[in-house]
Scaffold this motif. Structure first.
Motif, short mmCIF file in Angstrom:
data_model
loop_
_atom_site.label_atom_id
_atom_site.label_comp_id
_atom_site.label_asym_id
_atom_site.label_seq_id
_atom_site.Cartn_x
_atom_site.Cartn_y
_atom_site.Cartn_z
N ILE A 101 0.88 -1.22 -0.03
CA ILE A 101 -0.08 -0.04 0.06
C ILE A 101 0.82 1.25 0.05
O ILE A 101 0.64 2.14 -0.81
CB ILE A 101 -0.78 -0.01 1.12
CG1 ILE A 101 -1.81 -1.00 1.09
CG2 ILE A 101 -1.71 1.43 1.39
CD1 ILE A 101 -2.57 -1.39 2.32
N GLY A 102 2.01 1.40 1.01
CA GLY A 102 2.70 2.42 0.83
C GLY A 102 3.56 2.86 -0.38
O GLY A 102 3.67 3.92 -0.98
N VAL A 103 3.81 1.60 -1.04
CA VAL A 103 4.87 1.69 -2.06
C VAL A 103 3.78 2.32 -3.36
O VAL A 103 4.16 3.03 -3.89
CB VAL A 103 5.59 0.37 -2.51
CG1 VAL A 103 5.97 0.49 -3.92
CG2 VAL A 103 6.65 0.28 -1.63
N LEU A 104 2.82 1.71 -3.54
CA LEU A 104 1.60 2.01 -4.62
C LEU A 104 1.44 3.43 -4.06
O LEU A 104 1.09 4.26 -5.18
CB LEU A 104 0.38 1.21 -4.45
CG LEU A 104 0.94 -0.49 -5.09
CD1 LEU A 104 -0.51 -1.10 -4.67
CD2 LEU A 104 1.08 -0.05 -6.34
N ILE A 113 2.32 8.98 -10.45
CA ILE A 113 2.77 8.72 -11.64
C ILE A 113 1.40 8.50 -12.74
O ILE A 113 1.48 8.85 -13.86
CB ILE A 113 3.64 7.42 -11.99
CG1 ILE A 113 4.98 7.72 -11.23
CG2 ILE A 113 3.84 6.95 -13.34
CD1 ILE A 113 5.95 6.31 -11.03
N VAL A 114 0.27 8.02 -12.14
CA VAL A 114 -0.75 7.73 -13.08
C VAL A 114 -1.88 8.69 -12.58
O VAL A 114 -2.80 8.42 -13.17
CB VAL A 114 -1.23 6.11 -12.80
CG1 VAL A 114 -0.25 5.40 -13.42
CG2 VAL A 114 -1.44 5.95 -11.39
N ALA A 147 -0.93 17.42 -3.38
CA ALA A 147 -1.58 16.01 -3.47
C ALA A 147 -0.13 15.08 -3.83
O ALA A 147 -0.12 14.16 -3.24
CB ALA A 147 -2.52 16.02 -4.61
N LEU A 148 0.54 15.53 -4.71
CA LEU A 148 2.03 14.94 -4.86
C LEU A 148 2.73 14.57 -3.73
O LEU A 148 3.14 13.54 -3.42
CB LEU A 148 2.78 15.75 -6.22
CG LEU A 148 4.20 15.28 -6.26
CD1 LEU A 148 4.00 14.02 -7.24
CD2 LEU A 148 5.04 16.32 -6.98
N TRP A 149 2.93 15.74 -2.94
CA TRP A 149 3.76 15.39 -1.78
C TRP A 149 3.05 14.87 -0.71
O TRP A 149 3.81 13.81 0.09
CB TRP A 149 4.41 16.86 -1.19
CG TRP A 149 5.33 17.25 -2.14
CD1 TRP A 149 5.23 18.21 -3.12
CD2 TRP A 149 6.80 16.61 -2.43
NE1 TRP A 149 6.46 18.61 -3.77
CE2 TRP A 149 7.30 17.47 -3.42
CE3 TRP A 149 7.36 15.73 -1.68
CZ2 TRP A 149 8.86 16.97 -3.65
CZ3 TRP A 149 8.75 15.34 -2.24
CH2 TRP A 149 9.31 16.04 -3.24
N SER A 150 1.70 14.88 -0.52
CA SER A 150 1.04 14.07 0.46
C SER A 150 1.11 12.64 0.31
O SER A 150 1.45 11.81 1.04
CB SER A 150 -0.24 14.56 0.40
OG SER A 150 -0.47 15.79 0.95
N LEU A 151 0.88 12.14 -1.18
CA LEU A 151 0.82 10.92 -1.60
C LEU A 151 2.38 10.23 -1.55
O LEU A 151 2.50 9.15 -1.02
CB LEU A 151 0.52 10.90 -3.07
CG LEU A 151 -1.02 11.20 -3.06
CD1 LEU A 151 -1.33 11.06 -4.69
CD2 LEU A 151 -2.09 9.98 -2.67
N ILE A 152 3.23 10.96 -1.88
CA ILE A 152 4.66 10.61 -1.77
C ILE A 152 5.12 10.45 -0.33
O ILE A 152 5.74 9.37 -0.01
CB ILE A 152 5.67 11.54 -2.40
CG1 ILE A 152 5.35 11.24 -4.05
CG2 ILE A 152 7.13 10.96 -2.28
CD1 ILE A 152 6.26 12.26 -4.70
N VAL A 153 4.99 11.39 0.49
CA VAL A 153 5.36 11.27 1.97
C VAL A 153 4.56 10.37 2.56
O VAL A 153 5.34 9.57 3.45
CB VAL A 153 5.40 12.79 2.49
CG1 VAL A 153 5.44 12.66 3.91
CG2 VAL A 153 6.57 13.77 1.77
N PHE A 154 3.32 10.21 2.46
CA PHE A 154 2.66 9.23 3.40
C PHE A 154 2.97 7.79 2.81
O PHE A 154 3.03 6.87 3.74
CB PHE A 154 1.24 9.46 3.35
CG PHE A 154 0.71 10.71 4.21
CD1 PHE A 154 0.89 10.49 5.65
CD2 PHE A 154 0.10 12.01 3.85
CE1 PHE A 154 0.54 11.58 6.67
CE2 PHE A 154 -0.14 12.92 4.71
CZ PHE A 154 -0.08 12.54 6.10
#
Length: 119
Positions: free
Chosen positions: A16-19, A25-26, A33-40
């Motif tokens: 889940i974390g990796v995805l 990317i998709v 949103a970009l940084w939230s998704l990457i950091v979390f």
């Protein structure tokens, strides 16, 4: 000795974390949103590795649950709830992370008690 690298809930949290970290990317994102998704995503994957390496760590399972809640609310906090792909990624990954953390909690507590009894 505790069996490391075996709990399915922690492997699920790692995936889940990796995805989540790779999802920008998709899915369409803005900077928040970009940084939230990457950091979390990275934090969830890192705590999953922590849980896999230390199966008696109860704290790591609570951390999964907290990170899942934070990821779930991040579309509203960081104002990207109108970005459908990013928001739904946060909501689904958040719920699944909380579920994985809470599902692993009884086993982690049992392992912790077992190891505490050996000392």
């Amino acid at each position: 000795m505790a069996r490391k690298w075996h709990r399915w809930q922690d492997w699920a949290a790692l995936v889940i974390g990796v995805l989540t970290a790779l999802s920008p990317i998709v899915v369409s994102t803005d900077t928040a949103a970009l940084w939230s998704l990457i950091v979390f995503g990275v934090l969830i994957a890192a705590t999953a590795l922590w849980s896999l390496a230390m199966p008696d760590s109860v704290v790591s399972e609570y951390v999964h649950a907290v990170l899942g809640v934070l990821l779930f609310i991040s579309p509203w906090v960081f104002s990207y709830a109108d970005m459908t792909g990013a928001a739904w990624t946060s909501w689904v990954a958040g719920v699944l992370t909380v579920a994985a953390g809470l599902a692993a909690l009884p086993e982690a507590q049992s392992e912790h008690r077992r190891l505490a009894g050996q000392h």
